[in-house]
Design a protein around this motif. Structure first.
Motif, short mmCIF file in Angstrom:
data_model
loop_
_atom_site.label_atom_id
_atom_site.label_comp_id
_atom_site.label_asym_id
_atom_site.label_seq_id
_atom_site.Cartn_x
_atom_site.Cartn_y
_atom_site.Cartn_z
N LYS A 1 5.53 1.99 6.45
CA LYS A 1 4.39 1.50 5.67
C LYS A 1 3.24 2.49 5.69
O LYS A 1 2.57 2.70 4.67
CB LYS A 1 3.94 0.14 6.21
N LEU A 2 3.02 3.09 6.85
CA LEU A 2 1.96 4.08 6.96
C LEU A 2 2.25 5.29 6.08
O LEU A 2 1.36 5.81 5.38
CB LEU A 2 1.82 4.52 8.42
N LEU A 3 3.50 5.74 6.08
CA LEU A 3 3.90 6.87 5.24
C LEU A 3 3.73 6.55 3.76
O LEU A 3 3.20 7.36 3.00
CB LEU A 3 5.36 7.25 5.53
N ILE A 4 4.19 5.38 3.35
CA ILE A 4 4.10 5.00 1.94
C ILE A 4 2.64 4.98 1.48
O ILE A 4 2.28 5.56 0.46
CB ILE A 4 4.77 3.64 1.69
N GLY A 5 1.80 4.31 2.27
CA GLY A 5 0.39 4.22 1.90
C GLY A 5 -0.26 5.59 1.82
O GLY A 5 -1.01 5.89 0.89
N TYR A 6 0.05 6.45 2.81
CA TYR A 6 -0.55 7.78 2.83
C TYR A 6 -0.06 8.63 1.66
O TYR A 6 -0.85 9.28 0.97
CB TYR A 6 -0.24 8.50 4.15
N GLU B 1 2.14 -2.69 -3.47
CA GLU B 1 0.80 -3.25 -3.43
C GLU B 1 0.41 -3.70 -2.02
O GLU B 1 -0.71 -3.50 -1.56
CB GLU B 1 0.69 -4.45 -4.38
N ASN B 2 1.35 -4.28 -1.31
CA ASN B 2 1.03 -4.85 -0.01
C ASN B 2 1.01 -3.82 1.11
O ASN B 2 0.70 -4.16 2.25
CB ASN B 2 2.04 -5.95 0.34
N THR B 3 1.39 -2.58 0.81
CA THR B 3 1.43 -1.57 1.87
C THR B 3 0.21 -0.67 1.85
O THR B 3 0.05 0.14 2.74
CB THR B 3 2.69 -0.70 1.75
N LEU B 4 -0.61 -0.76 0.81
CA LEU B 4 -1.76 0.14 0.71
C LEU B 4 -2.93 -0.39 1.53
O LEU B 4 -3.15 -1.56 1.61
CB LEU B 4 -2.17 0.31 -0.75
N LEU C 1 13.67 1.15 2.46
CA LEU C 1 14.96 0.70 2.97
C LEU C 1 15.00 0.80 4.49
O LEU C 1 14.45 1.74 5.07
CB LEU C 1 16.08 1.56 2.38
N ASP C 2 15.68 -0.15 5.13
CA ASP C 2 15.85 -0.03 6.58
C ASP C 2 16.91 1.03 6.88
O ASP C 2 17.59 1.54 5.98
CB ASP C 2 16.18 -1.37 7.22
N ARG D 1 9.47 1.74 13.53
CA ARG D 1 9.91 2.32 12.26
C ARG D 1 9.28 1.62 11.06
O ARG D 1 8.88 2.26 10.09
CB ARG D 1 11.44 2.26 12.16
N GLU D 2 9.23 0.30 11.09
CA GLU D 2 8.67 -0.42 9.95
C GLU D 2 7.20 -0.09 9.75
O GLU D 2 6.74 0.15 8.63
CB GLU D 2 8.85 -1.93 10.13
N LYS D 3 6.46 -0.03 10.85
CA LYS D 3 5.05 0.33 10.77
C LYS D 3 4.88 1.76 10.27
O LYS D 3 4.01 2.04 9.43
CB LYS D 3 4.40 0.17 12.15
#
Length: 517
Positions: free
Chosen positions: A467-472, A514-517, A393-394, A462-464
């Motif tokens: 995504k980095l947090l989610i993937g990690y 899927e697209n954030t990993l 979420l933003d 923030r968006e970057k």
């Protein structure tokens, strides 16, 4: 690989009382602070609440009363609510029942989750056991889950680590039965490392080889063919056996550093979230131990090889957040904390963050052996899924969700409103609850607070960052099952999505990552 008697018994130790001065010399801008003991009490904890443990106890007893078969049928609404929270988890979602065994020649290290805060760590010919507890405590705190494997099926223990003296971490019955079993096997006692102030307690259980350590102290234990360093690090809890006379002893976490192995373990123990300066000091300890690896000694600056860093972090309790906020770290903060620690390690060492990201893994523990509220065993997974969803979420939408959660809590945490909403036969029981009670609401606002706390620590898009947090988090957050034995290879392959294979559902589809990993 079976160990001989001579391998086990030839253990020597040396304690470095001046380790804190070594740290201060190497990292002069970081504050390595110890608590001062005055009038037999350790002062300096940032905890401000005093009744959270009592509130948890009261809520637990009320919950038992409200779900009793002896209550009138009008209380069925409460029974249904509690069943919803527990989700009727089956054994295959909680237990794995792997057999314990000696470390084999091919295994670099093994972690074996026994339950609650009890973890078996096997590395370099050493076997380490943390905060051993194999039973329930009493009728007021019944077990919700069983420990596995049991004492007589464990490999021989060389070192026991204690973080603090709460009964759910230092259980007299468990420890005395372990000693009795060792006597029947004619084995020597394990070495016990405890926080300052707890040596006498362990002596009353019958242990002979006990060493107390202050924060930022280091002890080296040498076997025939290996050396392991243990460093005591700060934790923040209220030490006390029966919730009286608190802070008579320290509460600690531990860094475990086998010098020749490509791994460091950080066992956080049972703590609330620490201040950022204290966390920075702990991470400086970790990096200092990295530089002491045998393969890093003499390496030029900038050429430090980074080992795997396995961080055991508490996964709750989460359900009773309004009651336990002051003394337990949440699942969401335990997961997000790794990103702060990686940033700290990068800042301290001058090594890029990208070099640390694939080397740090979070292993969750301390979830739901005892009945502190209607939590599921896998409540930490529920919180982590919510955390990942919220990270999509933003800021504007996240803030609106936070306000919605606050309004929900204000409605459900008020004892009088709860009492008015229930049938008359239940109201007299509800009247015994604390004024603000979490007994019938699952708080989620703390997850958003944890996200906001961490996001503000990073000066990047923030968006970057999200995504980095989610993937990690997906790749490096692991929830072992009780009785699950994980080798190095198992742990490196494990992920949060992989943890969900036991709980059903398509996590990857649900989280849309899927697209954030």
């Amino acid at each position: 690989m079976k160990r001989t008697e001579s391998q086990i018994l030839n253990i020597r130790e040396s304690q470095n009382h001046d380790y804190i001065y070594e740290l201060q010399s190497k990292f002069p801008t970081i504050n390595f602070k110890r608590l001062v003991k005055t009038e037999s009490t350790y002062n300096g904890s940032k905890r401000t609440k005093t009744m959270e443990s009592e509130n948890i106890f009261i809520e637990g007893q009320i919950k038992k009363a409200l779900t009793s078969v002896h209550l009138p049928t009008q209380a069925q609404i409460l029974r249904r609510k509690f069943l919803y929270f527990s989700q009727n988890e089956s054994k295959h979602e909680i237990y794995k029942f792997d057999d314990a065994k000696e470390l084999t020649v091919k295994e670099r290290f093994v972690i074996h989750y026994i339950g609650h805060a009890t973890m078996l760590i096997q590395v370099s010919g050493f076997t380490i056991l943390t905060d051993p507890i194999f039973y329930g405590l009493d009728r007021y705190y019944p077990e919700k889950t069983k420990s596995y494997p049991f004492i007589q099926y464990l490999p021989r223990i060389d070192v026991i680590l204690i973080t603090h003296n709460h009964r759910d971490h230092v259980d007299r019955r468990s420890l005395q039965e372990l000693l009795e079993f060792y006597r029947t096997k004619m084995w020597s006692q394990p070495k016990v490392l405890v926080p300052m102030g707890d040596k006498k307690l362990l002596q009353t259980f019958g242990f002979l080889y006990i060493t107390e350590l202050d924060w930022f102290s280091r002890i080296t234990i040498k076997g025939n063919r290996t050396i392991i360093n243990f460093v005591s690090i700060p934790a923040d809890q209220k030490s006390s056996r029966y919730q009286i006379n608190p802070h008579k002893s320290l509460v600690t976490g531990w860094i475990i550093n086998p010098e020749k192995e490509d791994v460091i373990f950080k066992y956080t123990g049972d703590t609330r979230s620490l201040s950022l300066p204290t966390q920075l000091a702990i991470d400086a300890c970790i990096y200092n131990e990295i530089t002491k690896k045998s393969y890093n000694i003499g390496s030029p600056e900038g050429n430090t090889n980074i080992p795997k860093i396995i961080c055991f972090e508490p996964s709750g309790p989460n359900y009773t957040r309004c009651a336990v906020e002051a003394n337990h770290q949440s699942s969401s903060y335990s997961a997000l904390l790794k990103f702060i620690e990686i940033r700290n390690l990068s800042t301290i060492s001058g090594i890029p963050i990208d070099s640390f990201l694939p080397r740090v893994k979070t292993v969750m523990f301390h979830h739901n052996k005892f009945q502190l509220g209607p939590d599921r065993f896998n409540e930490g997974k529920f919180v982590t899924k919510k955390l990942l969803n919220y990270l999509h979420l933003d800021d504007d939408i996240l803030n609106k969700e936070y306000e919605r959660q606050k309004r929900k809590l204000e409605k459900h945490l008020d004892r009088e409103k709860l009492k008015d909403a229930l049938p008359l036969p239940s109201r007299s029981v509800i009247a015994n609850l604390p004024t603000h009670t979490s007994i019938l609401v699952r708080s989620k606002d703390f997850i958003i607070q944890d996200i906001q706390t961490v996001l503000t620590q990073f000066d990047m898009d923030r968006e970057k960052l999200r995504k980095l947090l989610i993937g990690y988090l997906v790749k490096n957050t692991v929830f072992p099952m009780i009785g699950e034995r994980m080798t190095y290879e198992d742990l490196m392959k494990a992920s949060f999505i992989d943890c969900e294979k036991y709980g059903g559902g398509n996590m990857q589809k649900e989280l849309k990552i899927e697209n954030t990993l």
